[in-house]
Design an enzyme around this catalytic site. Structure first.
Site, PDB file in Angstrom:
ATOM      1  N   ARG A   7       0.984  -1.216  -0.098  1.00  0.00           N
ATOM      2  CA  ARG A   7       0.059   0.055   0.140  1.00  0.00           C
ATOM      3  C   ARG A   7       0.716   1.180   0.141  1.00  0.00           C
ATOM      4  O   ARG A   7       0.733   2.223  -0.884  1.00  0.00           O
ATOM      5  CB  ARG A   7      -0.849  -0.002   1.027  1.00  0.00           C
ATOM      6  CG  ARG A   7      -2.024   0.930   1.223  1.00  0.00           C
ATOM      7  CD  ARG A   7      -2.873   1.165   2.285  1.00  0.00           C
ATOM      8  NE  ARG A   7      -3.341  -0.311   2.753  1.00  0.00           N
ATOM      9  CZ  ARG A   7      -4.045  -0.506   3.636  1.00  0.00           C
ATOM     10  NH1 ARG A   7      -4.411   0.325   4.773  1.00  0.00           N
ATOM     11  NH2 ARG A   7      -4.815  -1.480   4.044  1.00  0.00           N
ATOM     12  N   HIS A  50      -8.137  -3.756  -7.019  1.00  0.00           N
ATOM     13  CA  HIS A  50      -7.937  -2.856  -5.804  1.00  0.00           C
ATOM     14  C   HIS A  50      -9.321  -2.732  -4.768  1.00  0.00           C
ATOM     15  O   HIS A  50     -10.036  -1.775  -4.952  1.00  0.00           O
ATOM     16  CB  HIS A  50      -7.374  -1.508  -5.940  1.00  0.00           C
ATOM     17  CG  HIS A  50      -6.558  -0.787  -4.998  1.00  0.00           C
ATOM     18  ND1 HIS A  50      -5.460  -1.090  -4.641  1.00  0.00           N
ATOM     19  CD2 HIS A  50      -7.054   0.233  -4.190  1.00  0.00           C
ATOM     20  CE1 HIS A  50      -4.925  -0.269  -3.635  1.00  0.00           C
ATOM     21  NE2 HIS A  50      -5.770   0.352  -3.299  1.00  0.00           N
ATOM     22  N   TYR A  73     -18.003  13.643 -12.690  1.00  0.00           N
ATOM     23  CA  TYR A  73     -17.810  14.713 -13.656  1.00  0.00           C
ATOM     24  C   TYR A  73     -16.557  14.607 -14.237  1.00  0.00           C
ATOM     25  O   TYR A  73     -16.565  15.274 -15.620  1.00  0.00           O
ATOM     26  CB  TYR A  73     -17.947  16.060 -12.916  1.00  0.00           C
ATOM     27  CG  TYR A  73     -19.157  16.095 -12.109  1.00  0.00           C
ATOM     28  CD1 TYR A  73     -20.646  16.274 -12.835  1.00  0.00           C
ATOM     29  CD2 TYR A  73     -19.585  16.146 -10.793  1.00  0.00           C
ATOM     30  CE1 TYR A  73     -21.576  16.416 -12.198  1.00  0.00           C
ATOM     31  CE2 TYR A  73     -20.754  16.543 -10.212  1.00  0.00           C
ATOM     32  CZ  TYR A  73     -21.771  16.332 -10.810  1.00  0.00           C
ATOM     33  OH  TYR A  73     -23.036  16.543 -10.166  1.00  0.00           O
TER      34      TYR A  73
END
Length: 825
Positions: free
Chosen positions: A34, A80, A124
């Site tokens: 990570r 993931h 968006y």
């Protein structure tokens, strides 16, 4: 039965060991899976998975943009299994040109700003890979890297990307794991590739040699890095601290100064910075600021700080650097994952790991292409056999009952493999045309040549290195850019110069080697014959030997009696009061034991049209181009080769309009000859004879340069007498003459101390052996002929005597006050 149950299913364990083991497993999971980047491709797992998912979606830099939500969905659904915000935040950062030196994602929409504004929601915004990101994934379909199962073992994902670019150093990385952290700054791609090429040539190259190619970090937001010590530490040990400062410039607005911030340190929030400055102004911790405006636009950053009328920009900037994030300290920790373990790496190790990775990728790619070429050549060889024996092949096929029988019959007849036999059976009739037959033969020939080439690559490390080199040069050609972050060699020099006003200073140096600078304004001008003010507190056995005036930003050249030359900035000399002792020169420059400074020459440039002239005690004169002294080392350089029992008396800069050199001896002789009589020679030359002495034990005590015959020379003696004489009265002679009388010497005058050129806007400063200093208007000193003794300039008492003279700017404030008094009368 109960005992049996307990013995088979219950196990006694130490809870401390259990917790320790669980925490270690968790720690390694966070470290490897990570928080830390891989040293090979410079990516953390989330970044690698984002790019791989985009590659699977064919989102190249030429493809249409896709919604970020679609990309995030693919990443969390396939590779993931974490929150969508974590993935989207990582994607957003890879698209920000103020976070990444070379953004890996080309974003469309609102992806945040340097003011800390958040990106728009993922529904968006749209994204695709940038062109350089494709170089991270190039050849991934050629078995160049290992693939591992994804989280649910339903798909495969790459363990590392092939990466043609040194991404770990190019874009840097930061992250906090369990018990460790990484903070690798971004770098300039061209410099990285040059360093990689140098390392390819010699893998034992030192950090110093690599730093000839890599100057240091190159932040996407620009700024200025002060000093290379932190960079050297980081490249050598893997840890270092560097100071990064905003880039600013000063503008004039009416009668006020305006500070304009053009670039910010890396990862500094502009909006919070402005708020912080405004708060400091409101709290009156910083005075002198009248207004702050943010005029930044799409073309770049422009933060305007308007100052009050009497405020000094350099002082305000000094306070801002100390109190705000206009200056930050960036701590470098070059920690990354190597063979599934976290390691702190120095610069050579990082380059070595990347090049080994590239070597592995090229070998695996070559093997893949070789196997593919062999397989294709094998089939073509079978087709060629079929074409050469087409009638018999057709006969065998027609006589066979089914495909399997036909395949077996072909294998038996022509000693084919099963793959070749199958290819013959699948061959279409149009392949039997003459043109198609030629194509088969041509393709086979090309494949055999390719196989030979690929085999040669696998056998030669030199060829593999050449491929790495060619690919790196190709990357450099395709993605070349300009460096954004300026790196200044010496933090202390530039830091002080930026903060201290450029104003005139009096610099004094004592016989015992103590030096200081004092603002000229601290010395008030007195009338002729005054007793002066104490200029410095000295010990009983010490006295002032030399002083001069210069601006704080000028460069000083220290010339010593042994002919060495040292370099120093005026502002590096400690400032003190008039009576302060000063600081030992040996703490500022590397003087040798017993070495004494004889001339300190201020200059603001090292123009090639100027030269430096040296005068020695024995009358030797030497002239050398000033530019030859522009790169001075800390331990000095040899400025002149001296004869035995000779030493430097003084040195001066000769400008293009300088016409004559003027030498004065202790016993009253002088000579004036043309500058051209002393030709320019190399830095370590000896020079030529300037004057011959009439009296035994006489020596040159002073020398200067003359530009015009109408200039006046002021000569001062030990007992404080002086006179002004026009230069033309000292007739021009040829070099190496005995000269003429400079001053009529008597016991009342003492020997000559020195001479200066008279200037209307300059006063005369005289220093005595007990440390008194007097400032005199040179225009008040009477003009006299060449062979005279002059008038009293300084009153010296007892055994005190004048030891040095120099010029300084007039006290304009005093002049104005005197003029005002005269007008009132």
């Amino acid at each position: 039965m109960g005992d049996l149950f307990e013995s088979n299913l219950v196990e006694d364990i130490n809870i401390e060991d259990s917790i320790k083991g669980s925490y270690l497993d968790y720690s390694m999971s966070v470290i490897v899976g990570r928080a830390l980047p891989d040293a090979r491709d410079g990516l953390k797992p989330v970044h690698r998975r984002i790019l791989f998912a985009m590659n699977e979606l064919n989102l190249t830099h030429r493809a249409a943009y896709k919604k970020s939500a679609r990309i995030v969905g693919d990443v969390i659904g396939k590779y993931h299994p974490h929150g969508d915000n974590a993935v989207y935040d990582a994607l957003v950062r890879m698209a920000q040109d103020f976070s990444m030196r070379e953004p890996l994602i080309d974003g469309q929409g609102n992806f945040g700003s340097i003011d800390g504004d958040n990106a728009a929601a993922m529904r968006y915004t749209e994204a695709r890979m940038s062109k350089i990101a494709e170089e991270l994934l190039r050849d991934i379909d050629k078995d160049t890297v290992d693939f591992i199962p994804n989280y649910d073992d339903s798909l495969k994902e790459p363990d590392v990307l092939p990466s043609r670019i040194p991404n770990l150093l190019l874009n840097g990385s930061s992250g906090i794991a369990v018990g460790m952290a990484t903070n690798i700054p971004p770098h300039h791609l061209n410099e990285l590739i040059d360093a990689l090429l140098a390392y390819l040539e010699n893998n034992e190259v030192s950090v110093a040699d690599l730093m000839e190619h890599i100057q240091g970090p190159d932040f996407p937001t620009g700024g200025i890095i002060f000093g290379k010590k932190g960079i050297i530490d980081a490249y050598t040990t893997g840890r270092g601290r560097i100071k990064v400062r905003a880039k600013t410039h000063i503008e004039q607005k009416r009668n006020k100064e305006v500070i304009v911030i053009d670039e910010l340190p890396y990862q500094v929030n502009k909006s919070k910075l402005i708020e912080n400055i405004a708060q400091l102004v409101r709290d009156k911790q910083i005075d002198g600021i009248s207004e702050i405006r943010d005029e930044s636009d799409r073309d770049g950053i422009r933060v305007v700080i308007e100052l009050k009328r009497d405020a000094m920009s350099d002082i305000i900037l000094n306070n801002l650097y100390k109190s705000t994030q206009l200056q930050i300290t960036f701590g470098i920790i070059m920690l990354s994952i190597v063979n599934k373990e976290p390691k702190i790496l120095n610069l050579p190790s990082m380059l070595d790991i990347f090049l080994k990775h590239r070597r592995t990728v090229i070998i695996r790619r070559t093997i893949f292409e070789l196997e593919k070429a062999r397989a294709r050549a094998h089939i073509l060889e079978g087709l060629k056999i079929a074409v050469d024996n087409i009638d018999e092949v057709i006969k065998i096929i027609r006589a066979s009952a089914n495909d399997e029988e036909a395949r077996n019959n072909l294998i038996a007849r022509f000693s084919l493999t099963e793959v070749q036999a199958r290819a013959i059976l699948e061959m279409r009739l149009r392949r039997l045309t003459g043109l198609e037959i030629e194509k088969i033969e041509s393709e086979l020939k090309e494949l055999l040549e390719l196989i030979e080439k690929l085999q040669a690559i696998l056998k030669s490390e030199e060829k593999i290195n050449q491929i790495i080199k060619d690919e790196l040069i190709e990357i450099k050609d395709n993605f070349s850019s300009k460096r954004r972050t300026e790196i200044v060699e010496d933090y202390d020099d530039i830091d002080i110069e930026d903060l201290i006003p450029n104003e005139p200073m009096v610099v004094t140096i004592t016989h015992r080697g103590y030096i200081k600078r004092v603002p000229v304004k601290q010395y008030e001008r007195q009338n002729r014959g005054g007793k002066g003010k104490i200029a410095v507190t000295t010990y009983d056995d010490d006295f002032i030997e030399m002083f001069f005036t210069s601006n704080t930003h000028d460069t000083l050249m220290f010339v010593t009696d042994r002919g060495q030359l040292y370099w120093l900035k005026v502002y590096k000399i400690p400032e003190g009061s008039r009576t302060a002792k000063g600081k030992a020169v040996v703490n500022l420059i590397n003087l040798q034991p017993g070495e004494k400074i004889k001339a300190i020459i201020p200059t603001s440039d090292f123009d090639d049209s100027k030269s430096l002239v040296f005068f020695t005690r024995n009358g030797i004169v030497k002239r050398t181009k000033l530019s030859e002294y522009s790169n001075i080392r800390s331990n000095g350089v040899r400025a002149i080769n001296l004869d035995e029992n000779d030493e430097i008396i003084t040195a001066e800069i000769v400008c293009p309009d300088t016409k004559w050199l003027f030498l004065v001896t202790k016993k009253g002789q002088c000579i004036r000859f043309k500058v051209e009589d002393v030709r320019e020679i190399g830095r370590v030359g000896r020079g030529v004879t300037g004057i011959k002495f009439k009296i035994d034990k006489d020596y040159v005590c002073s020398a200067t340069t003359i530009k015009d015959e109408e200039e006046e020379l002021l000569i001062v003696s030990e007992k404080g007498l002086g006179k002004r004489t026009t230069a033309s009265e000292y007739r021009e002679q040829a070099r190496a003459g005995k000269g003429v009388i400079a001053m009529k010497l008597t016991p009342r005058t003492g020997d000559i101390v020195g001479t200066v050129i008279v200037e209307e806007d300059k006063d005369l400063m005289c220093l005595t052996s007990i440390g008194k200093m007097i400032r005199v208007d040179m225009q008040q000193i009477r003009k006299a002929g060449r062979n005279t003794s002059g008038v009293k300039v300084v009153n010296v008492e007892g055994k005190d005597k004048v030891v040095s003279i120099a010029k300084c700017p007039k006290d304009k404030t005093k002049d104005e006050n005197n003029k005002e008094s005269e007008d009132n009368e």
